[in-house]
Each structure stands twice: as structure tokens, then as C-alpha cells.
Design a protein around this motif. Sequence first.
Motif, PDB file in Angstrom:
ATOM      1  N   ALA A 109       0.840  -1.209   0.000  1.00  0.00           N
ATOM      2  CA  ALA A 109       0.000   0.000   0.000  1.00  0.00           C
ATOM      3  C   ALA A 109       0.867   1.248   0.000  1.00  0.00           C
ATOM      4  O   ALA A 109       1.586   1.514   0.970  1.00  0.00           O
ATOM      5  CB  ALA A 109      -0.931  -0.001   1.207  1.00  0.00           C
ATOM      6  N   VAL A 112      -1.961   5.166   0.721  1.00  0.00           N
ATOM      7  CA  VAL A 112      -3.423   5.040   0.847  1.00  0.00           C
ATOM      8  C   VAL A 112      -3.818   5.841   2.087  1.00  0.00           C
ATOM      9  O   VAL A 112      -3.421   5.504   3.198  1.00  0.00           O
ATOM     10  CB  VAL A 112      -3.843   3.563   0.981  1.00  0.00           C
ATOM     11  CG1 VAL A 112      -5.343   3.462   1.242  1.00  0.00           C
ATOM     12  CG2 VAL A 112      -3.459   2.791  -0.272  1.00  0.00           C
ATOM     13  N   LEU A 118      -8.248   1.642   3.783  1.00  0.00           N
ATOM     14  CA  LEU A 118      -7.172   0.748   4.219  1.00  0.00           C
ATOM     15  C   LEU A 118      -7.738  -0.422   5.016  1.00  0.00           C
ATOM     16  O   LEU A 118      -7.304  -1.567   4.834  1.00  0.00           O
ATOM     17  CB  LEU A 118      -6.143   1.507   5.060  1.00  0.00           C
ATOM     18  CG  LEU A 118      -4.950   0.654   5.514  1.00  0.00           C
ATOM     19  CD1 LEU A 118      -4.173   0.118   4.314  1.00  0.00           C
ATOM     20  CD2 LEU A 118      -4.025   1.428   6.437  1.00  0.00           C
ATOM     21  N   ILE A 121      -9.201  -2.884   2.643  1.00  0.00           N
ATOM     22  CA  ILE A 121      -8.122  -3.564   1.919  1.00  0.00           C
ATOM     23  C   ILE A 121      -7.506  -4.654   2.791  1.00  0.00           C
ATOM     24  O   ILE A 121      -7.239  -5.777   2.323  1.00  0.00           O
ATOM     25  CB  ILE A 121      -7.063  -2.528   1.473  1.00  0.00           C
ATOM     26  CG1 ILE A 121      -7.630  -1.680   0.328  1.00  0.00           C
ATOM     27  CG2 ILE A 121      -5.762  -3.215   1.055  1.00  0.00           C
ATOM     28  CD1 ILE A 121      -6.830  -0.417   0.055  1.00  0.00           C
ATOM     29  N   THR A 139       1.004   6.209   3.865  1.00  0.00           N
ATOM     30  CA  THR A 139      -0.232   5.476   4.126  1.00  0.00           C
ATOM     31  C   THR A 139      -0.705   5.746   5.548  1.00  0.00           C
ATOM     32  O   THR A 139       0.107   5.837   6.473  1.00  0.00           O
ATOM     33  CB  THR A 139      -0.027   3.961   3.900  1.00  0.00           C
ATOM     34  OG1 THR A 139       0.231   3.737   2.512  1.00  0.00           O
ATOM     35  CG2 THR A 139      -1.247   3.157   4.304  1.00  0.00           C
TER      36      THR A 139
END
Length: 248
Positions: A109, A112, A118, A121, A139
Motif C-alpha cells: 500500500a 493510501v 485501508l 483492503i 499510508t
Amino acid sequence: MKRIESAKNQKVKDWKKLHTKKERTKTNTFLIEGEHLVEEALKTPGAVKEIMVTDEADLPAGLDVSVSCYILSADAYSAITETETPQTVAAVCQMPESSHFRYEKLLLADAVQDPGNLGTIIRTADAAGIDAVVIGHGTVDPYNAKTLRSAQGSHFHIPIIKAELSALIEELKEKNVPVYGTALQNAVPFREADPSQAFALLIGNEGSGVDPDLLERTDLNLYVPIYGKAESLNVAAAAAVLIYHLRG
């Protein structure tokens, strides 16, 4: 078992600090809320350090003796929760310390930023049997409260590792693990990538996508075709499509 009546109690203040990334990083702990998340955490030995409830009847059964238990007044419990309709159990958990994971199925990632994305995901990677989610620069903190709620307990099922993605990509390529980026330009439809036993999928920022420098390091960049009128797919939805295709 200890009882806390005041929202100004030092323990309550310490728990409340865990809503900040700074305190989570400093203590290597994070706060979870709700029966489901606490139940999932308790399945991982040593994950739960403290449990807080508003009624002794809400304490989970069979707690390890190493877990400290607290009964909080309504005011004290309200002070440590962020949800609009807080449940009656919360816990402080230890962040996993291991940085070792298998070089097989990985999700990377890059920047993000939405915590809900997140969390979704991470939950999708868990459901698809991915070996680890690797968090790159920019992220959002994976232990953000919204991320934890969105992941629905998957933090306790799958390793979540922070790493420098450029170095990791080179390491993966040296081990002959194909690395797939996600992009709208200089990319091919995702079905042109063959499913395999080992791969890494690189996903990026909701607005700007994956860092171009990282895309230059990948073996192949993929996109998910848009057949309707939507401008694009949500990053979590695109990640789900690609993960399930690549794993076969």
C-alpha cells in the motif's frame, strides 16, 4: 479486577491518548472497541493487555490471568470511546512485533490515505489468503480507529508490516516474485497477468495513484476496465478484483 469511576482517572487519560498515532507508536499498543473486535483479539495469544467494561457481566469468559480487567463508570467509559453509540467492552492490544513474512502473496500500500479504504483492503487481503499487507510511506496508520473498525478483526489474522516499498520491490524481484503495479496509463488489462503462487500487488493513493518511481520498478502495471459511466473504481474495490484474480 479494578473499578474506575472518574473520567479524570490517569488510566482513563492513558487509554484516551491511544486515539493518537503518537501515543500508539510510543507504547506499541492500540485501542479497540466492541464485542466483535475484542473477541477476535482474544483468539491471538498475548494480543490483549487490558479489558475495560461497564458491567462485570460483559467480561469475556476464560480470560488469561495476564489480562488486566477494569470496570468503568458510564462517564469513564464514554471518555475512552470514539463511536457515536459505544458498545460495552473495549481493550488495549499489543502491536505485533514480528517483521518477518513469506515472500509469496503480498499487498503493498503506497500512500493510501483513507482509513476506511485501508481497513477494507486489509480485510480483503485476509479473506483472499494474502500473506501480509505492507504499509508504505504516506499510508494512514493501520491502527487508526476507523481502519480497525473497517477491517473487522483482520488485524489479528494477517501480518501488517511497515517497510520502504522501493527497497522491498527490488528484494522481491531478486527472489523472482512478480510485482504488479496499478495504473491507468502504460498499463494492461488485469486479465493479461497470469495468476500465480507468488506475487506482490502494489496499490496507491486514492487521488494520485501509485508513485511513478515505484511504477517504474514493477514487472507489469495493471488496470481494471470501466464498462459503465463511473470515472474510476474505489481503491479498495480495485484491490479486491486484482487480488482475487492474481491468486487464481
